[in-house]
Design a protein around this motif. Structure first.
Motif, PDB file in Angstrom:
ATOM      1  N   THR A 173       0.833  -1.209   0.000  1.00  0.00           N
ATOM      2  CA  THR A 173       0.000   0.000   0.000  1.00  0.00           C
ATOM      3  C   THR A 173       0.864   1.255   0.000  1.00  0.00           C
ATOM      4  N   PHE A 222      -4.654   1.271  -3.375  1.00  0.00           N
ATOM      5  CA  PHE A 222      -4.163   1.615  -2.041  1.00  0.00           C
ATOM      6  C   PHE A 222      -5.239   1.335  -0.990  1.00  0.00           C
ATOM      7  N   HIS A 223      -6.468   1.723  -1.280  1.00  0.00           N
ATOM      8  CA  HIS A 223      -7.579   1.466  -0.368  1.00  0.00           C
ATOM      9  C   HIS A 223      -7.830  -0.030  -0.206  1.00  0.00           C
ATOM     10  N   PHE A 272      -5.918  -2.789  -0.861  1.00  0.00           N
ATOM     11  CA  PHE A 272      -4.874  -3.558  -0.191  1.00  0.00           C
ATOM     12  C   PHE A 272      -4.691  -3.103   1.259  1.00  0.00           C
ATOM     13  N   GLY A 273      -4.960  -1.828   1.525  1.00  0.00           N
ATOM     14  CA  GLY A 273      -4.895  -1.354   2.907  1.00  0.00           C
ATOM     15  C   GLY A 273      -5.944  -2.016   3.779  1.00  0.00           C
TER      16      GLY A 273
END
Length: 352
Positions: free
Chosen positions: A247, A274-275, A277-278
Motif C-alpha cells: 500500500t 491503495f484502499h 490492499f490497505g
C-alpha cells in the motif's frame, strides 16, 4: 429511481482548479463547487472518486460488525484484557469512514477539500495508535515484556499521533496564521514542487508505522532463541506487513496510472488499489492480533504490564482530543477568512 434523477456532470483536468488535480488522472472530476446533494448523488455514478469512496465505506460496516461481535460476545466491561482490542477495532471503524466521507464531500469547495482531508489524517493517526495499543498488550515479544521500551511505548505512540496529524495537515497549506492567513497563502508552492507535500504526507504516516511495528519487526526478523514468541500467528503478521508495504508503494508511486495517464481514471488507479490492499492488510492485522490475544493471554496476564484505562481508552481519548485541536487550528483560518481564491491559484494538493 436513479434514472429519474439528473446526475452531476463530470469534468476533465483542464476544467477544474489545480487544487483538485490528481497525478496522471485526466478525466472524471466532479464540479469543484458541488452541493452536498451532488456529492451524495455522485456515489451512484462513475467518477474518478467513486471507487475511492466505496472501497472504504463498505469495509467500515465489516469492521463495525467485528467491533459489535467483541462487545456482545466478550465480557468487555469487566475484562480489561479486551480493552486494547476494543480501541483497535474502533480505530478500524473510524479511519475508513473518515476517508469515505472525505472523498465524498471534498469537492464542495477548496476549503472543504482541505478540511475533509485534515479529518482523514487525524483518523489515520488514531488507527496507528490503536495498532500500537494492541501491539503493547498482545504482540510484543516475550523478551521485551516489562522492558523500559515497553513502559514508554504507548506514551511515545501518543506523541507520534500528534506529530502525524500535524505534519500531514501542514503538508497541504503550511502553518495556519503564519503561512496562510486572511491576506494570502505564503508557503512553499505546490504548483512548483507538488512532490514536497506528498513527501511530507508519506513521512507523516511512515514514522508512526515504523515505530509502532518495532516490536513486531524484532519478533519476526531479528529475535533468536528463547522468548521470541515464535508461534503460528507470525504467518498472519508476515502477510499484514507485506500488504502494508504494498500500500505504501502504491501511494508513493502512483502506479499504474503514471504509466498510462488517462487509462485508469475511473477504475484501477493507485488510490483505489491503495484502499483495497490497505483494507485487506487491516483484516490480516486484525486476525493476527486476535489470535495473539487468545493464545498468549495466560502468559501475558501473569508477566506483562497491567492493562488499564490509562494505557488503552485513556490514551486513545487523549490522542483524539489533541488531534481534533490540531485540526481545529488548521481549519479555523480557512472558515474565518476568504482565502478560497488564493488556495485555488497556489495549491496543487493531492489527496490521501
Amino acid at each position: 429511481m436513479l434514472s429519474l434523477i439528473k446526475l452531476p456532470r463530470v469534468f476533465t483536468i483542464h476544467q477544474v482548479p489545480k487544487v483538485f488535480h490528481e497525478d496522471s488522472i485526466i478525466s472524471g472530476y466532479r464540479h469543484p463547487r458541488s452541493s452536498a446533494t451532488d456529492c451524495i448523488l455522485s456515489l451512484f455514478q462513475l467518477t474518478n472518486e467513486t471507487l475511492n469512496i466505496w472501497t472504504h465505506f463498505l469495509p467500515t460496516w465489516y469492521f463495525l460488525w467485528k467491533l459489535l461481535t467483541v462487545v456482545l460476545m466478550r465480557d468487555v466491561w469487566s475484562d480489561s484484557f479486551t480493552w486494547p482490542l476494543l480501541v483497535f477495532l474502533m480505530s478500524c471503524c473510524v479511519y475508513p469512514l473518515a476517508s469515505s466521507c472525505a472523498h465524498t464531500f471534498s469537492t464542495m469547495s477548496t476549503r472543504a477539500r482541505h478540511i475533509c482531508f485534515f479529518f482523514d489524517y487525524g483518523a489515520l493517526s488514531l488507527y496507528s495508535l490503536g495498532s500500537a495499543i494492541t501491539y503493547s498488550a498482545y504482540v510484543i515479544p516475550d523478551k521485551w515484556v516489562n522492558s523500559l521500551f515497553h513502559q514508554y511505548y504507548i506514551p511515545i505512540a501518543v506523541v507520534n499521533t500528534v506529530i502525524c496529524t500535524a505534519l500531514a495537515c501542514y503538508s497541504r497549506l503550511g502553518l495556519p496564521y503564519i503561512q496562510y492567513n486572511h491576506h494570502s497563502i505564503k508557503r512553499f508552492s505546490e504548483c512548483k514542487s507538488p512532490k514536497f507535500g506528498k513527501f511530507l504526507r508519506i513521512l507523516a504516516f511512515a514514522l508512526p508505522y515504523l515505530f509502532d511495528n518495532i516490536p513486531l519487526f524484532y519478533r519476526l526478523y531479528l529475535c533468536v532463541g528463547e522468548g521470541c514468541t515464535d508461534n503460528d500467528t507470525n504467518a498472519l503478521h508476515h502477510t499484514h506487513i507485506a500488504l502494508a508495504f504494498l500500500t505504501a508503494f502504491l501511494f508513493a508511486t502512483h502506479l499504474p496510472e503514471r504509466l498510462a495517464p488517462g487509462s485508469f481514471d475511473y477504475i484501477g488507479h493507485s488510490h483505489q488499489l491503495f484502499h483495497v490492499f490497505g483494507i485487506i492488510g487491516t483484516h490480516f492485522q486484525m486476525e493476527a492480533i486476535e489470535q495473539d490475544m487468545v493464545t498468549r493471554r495466560p502468559w501475558l496476564l501473569t508477566y506483562s504490564l497491567p492493562i488499564t484505562f490509562t494505557n488503552t481508552l485513556g490514551a486513545a481519548l487523549l490522542s483524539v482530543t489533541l488531534s481534533l485541536g490540531i485540526i481545529f487550528l488548521f481549519s479555523e483560518v480557512l472558515t474565518r477568512y476568504n482565502v478560497e481564491g488564493a488556495m485555488n491559484c497556489s495549491s496543487h494538493c493531492q489527496h490521501g
